[in-house]
Motif scaffolding. Sequence first.
Motif, short mmCIF file in Angstrom:
data_model
loop_
_atom_site.label_atom_id
_atom_site.label_comp_id
_atom_site.label_asym_id
_atom_site.label_seq_id
_atom_site.Cartn_x
_atom_site.Cartn_y
_atom_site.Cartn_z
N CYS A 132 0.77 -1.45 0.01
CA CYS A 132 -0.08 0.13 -0.07
C CYS A 132 0.84 1.19 -0.01
N GLY A 133 2.19 1.05 0.20
CA GLY A 133 3.03 2.31 0.45
C GLY A 133 3.06 2.77 1.72
N ASN A 134 2.54 1.94 2.88
CA ASN A 134 2.76 2.32 4.34
C ASN A 134 1.84 3.24 4.73
N GLN A 135 0.61 3.69 3.80
CA GLN A 135 -0.11 5.05 4.10
C GLN A 135 -0.50 5.41 5.46
N CYS A 136 -1.30 4.16 6.15
CA CYS A 136 -1.50 4.52 7.52
C CYS A 136 -0.40 4.57 8.34
N THR A 137 0.79 3.82 8.57
CA THR A 137 1.84 4.19 9.43
C THR A 137 2.44 5.23 9.20
N ASN A 138 2.49 5.67 7.77
CA ASN A 138 3.03 7.00 7.52
C ASN A 138 2.11 8.23 7.96
N ALA A 139 1.09 7.85 8.36
CA ALA A 139 0.10 9.05 8.59
C ALA A 139 0.08 8.99 10.32
N ASN A 140 0.96 8.15 10.65
CA ASN A 140 1.20 7.97 12.47
C ASN A 140 -0.18 7.29 13.04
N LEU A 141 -0.63 6.27 12.12
CA LEU A 141 -1.72 5.56 12.76
C LEU A 141 -1.23 4.00 12.37
N PRO A 142 -2.01 3.08 13.36
CA PRO A 142 -1.55 1.82 13.13
C PRO A 142 -2.15 1.03 11.90
#
Lengths: 317, 64
Positions: free
Chosen positions: A245-255
């Motif tokens: 996914c491109g680590n979208q959630c973890t990059n937005a500081n969410l699990p």
Amino acid sequence: MGKLKLASFWAAACGGCDVAILDIHEKIVDLSKVADIVFWPIATDFKYKDVEGYEDGYIDVCLFHGAIRNSENEYVAKLLRKKSKVMVAFGSCAMFGGIPGLANFKQRLDILNKVYVESPSTVNPEKVFPQTEYKVPEGELDLPEFYKDVKCLADVVDVDYYMPGCPPAAHQIWAVIQVIASGNLPPKGSVVGAENKSLCDTCKRVKTDRKVKKFVRPYQIKIDPEKCLLEQGLPCMGPVTRAGCGNQCTNANLPCRGCYGPLDGVIDQGAKYISALASVVDADNPEEADKIISQIVDPAGTFYRYGLPGSLLRRAK
Amino acid sequence: MGKKISIDPITRLEGHGKINIFLNDEGGVENCYFQIPELRGFEKFVEGRPAEEVPQIVSRICGV
């Protein structure tokens, strides 16, 4: 080779997968050079009757999104399977149930009651539910049957490829379209547009082997943007979720929410996560472990957020 | 009994819908029905989920 004939359809879906296809932006012009759209309800005006009129195998590739929630979804899935050479379960709903699959935690009748009787904006004293057949003065009307369970696409038809994501990332969609156009198709049954490693493996956050003493909800702490989210006590699905996914959630500081589903060889993402949690919980005895794990609010809904219908459980009792 | 014209599915919008138009013997429109054949039941399956989950779940009602 002539132009590809491409279909895209939504069953029990939100349309986000269709918008993700449009998120390839100006490359849609390139797509139109290699493919003709022969069915795509969000963007073009073909009817079911048009598809029924196609010869079998007329469509080269069908990108099918959405879960199978009712008899119409199943009918169109079977119709498109018959008319398509290649069937792709596109997005988390088609692959393993997705967000509509959360309905498998509830009972059919409770859902109908909530929606058509109890909801605050509904006035329905006679408790009328939608009927599959209904006589009106001018003739007859029909509606699809609302099934007991949400199913995955592969539960009702043969699926050639799987592409996960809620929605699949646009750059992955474009890569997959290029592969399809090249004709170099991967082995049947492959997961495309994603990697076979975990989101954890692609995450740049610092891991320290620190064990978890306490689970928290995102609003209860100030989340450190550099450190592993799971080590901060947030139930991040990264260890058991396919990367891509491109680590979208973890990059937005969410699990990580787990929408890309399990890796190859894992049939039950939730069970795999329970196993992963067991290795990070810092407890000296079973009672303490139980106490720590109990701090996760709604574990079933969290571990099977996107995949209950495709899991071993399939539904709550 | 007159003719029935079905427009199924209606397109270029989010969601599922169909329209049935009943014509009378003269070919004029007798009546017209708009139907939504889909239901997923968000109203029910958000129950019991953590409050902070709900915005992320209901954003899947419509992704368009």
